[in-house]
Enzyme design. Structure first.
Site, mmCIF file in Angstrom:
data_model
loop_
_atom_site.group_PDB
_atom_site.id
_atom_site.type_symbol
_atom_site.label_atom_id
_atom_site.label_comp_id
_atom_site.label_asym_id
_atom_site.label_seq_id
_atom_site.Cartn_x
_atom_site.Cartn_y
_atom_site.Cartn_z
ATOM 1 C CB SER A 1 -0.940 -0.049 1.217
ATOM 2 O OG SER A 1 -1.917 0.943 1.147
ATOM 3 C CG HIS B 1 -4.230 -1.061 -2.524
ATOM 4 N ND1 HIS B 1 -5.026 -1.472 -1.482
ATOM 5 C CD2 HIS B 1 -3.482 -0.042 -2.031
ATOM 6 C CE1 HIS B 1 -4.771 -0.748 -0.399
ATOM 7 N NE2 HIS B 1 -3.845 0.131 -0.714
#
Length: 314
Positions: free
Chosen positions: A83, A106
């Site tokens: 992330s 993501h």
């Protein structure tokens, strides 16, 4: 006060470790950037990452600061860079991944409560943030932005070999033992082997007993003595210790504490903890006496929800 990062001075440059959730424990990127700003502009930096992500806003600020740094930045992904942490990794001039390390990218996510207008505003904010992240991944990997967008949309986990092949890493090194204290199962596509590896980190490791030492007959003449310590070596070790202590105190903004540490011959670990405690004590809580920026209590809280959410979901 617990922290999610540490900065340690080296003989040349510094080593930065981010081994937790970015922006956790009430410590924002503002403190990180202040510590980074105390380093010489051209100092070489080694950034070690093992993080599930965190605040995307903090990650963007850290990425930009590392990009501006004139010295060489080497990033080592010691376990997981997921992330927001994976975006920070992209600031490295060289990115090194052990064979069993992972990187995950993501789309940013968040929560909002309110009207349809509030929902649309949140969607627009996420699109802008996602676009910024996308450009950073594309710049490092050399891949087309449309390809990066597809990888982000489906939450893509890459091992070292895959990251190397796709341009997200430059070098693959020998595997290391997984060490993490965070929950990666909250992501929707976390590979099961990563979840198991993180869970297994606290399990005791079987240690093969050493064979019993055999007593051999004493054939020495009894005249042998331990060699005298080399004064030059002792002096060099003392100078290295003293320089490290002074650098740590300077980086923490507490240069006056160096003399006391040197006199007590405290360990470097104790010194780092004492400096963290000292800095926490020096940071006054002004919220009760000085108005802080942000919405009034009666205003809609969606902005606050976004900030809190990104610290958890980035």
């Amino acid at each position: 006060m617990k922290n999610w990062y540490s900065i340690c001075a080296l003989n040349e440059g510094a080593e930065i470790s981010i081994y937790d959730e970015i922006g956790a424990y009430g410590v924002s990127a503002k403190a990180f950037l202040a510590d980074l700003g105390k380093l010489p502009d051209k100092a070489p930096l080694t950034l070690r990452l093992n993080s599930p992500g965190g605040s995307v806003f903090d990650a963007v600020a850290i990425y930009n600061a590392l990009q501006r740094h004139a010295g060489n930045v080497t990033v080592s992904i010691d376990g997981i860079a997921a992330s927001a942490a994976s975006y920070i990794a992209m600031a490295g001039d060289e990115i090194i991944m052990p064979e069993n390390a992972f990187l995950m990218i993501h789309d940013p996510s968040g929560m909002v409560m309110g009207t349809a207008a509030d929902m649309r505003a949140m969607a627009e904010a996420l699109d802008k943030i996602g676009g910024s992240l996308l450009r950073g991944y594309a710049a490092k990997s050399g891949k087309a932005e449309k390809d990066i967008a597809q990888l982000m949309a489906k939450e893509t986990w890459l091992d070292a070999a895959e990251a190397l092949e796709m341009g997200f890493a430059d070098t693959m090194s020998e595997p290391v033992k997984m060490a993490a204290s965070f929950d990666v199962s909250r992501f929707r596509n976390t590979p099961p082997e990563i979840v198991e590896a993180v869970k297994a980190k606290d399990e005791p490791v079987a240690v093969k007993p050493e064979p019993e030492a055999r007593l051999e007959p004493d054939t020495s003449s009894g005249d042998e003595t331990d060699p005298e310590p080399d004064p030059a070596v002792i002096r060099a070790e003392a100078m290295t210790y003293a320089k490290t202590v002074v650098d740590l105190c300077r980086l923490a903004g507490q240069p006056q504490m160096a003399a006391g540490f040197l006199n007590s011959e405290a360990s470097l670990e104790d010194i780092r903890q004492a400096l963290i405690d000292a800095r926490a004590a020096d940071d006054p809580d002004i919220s009760s006496t000085h108005p802080q920026p942000g919405p009034a209590p009666q205003a809609k809280p969606w902005g606050d929800v976004i900030a809190c959410t990104f610290k958890r979901k980035g």
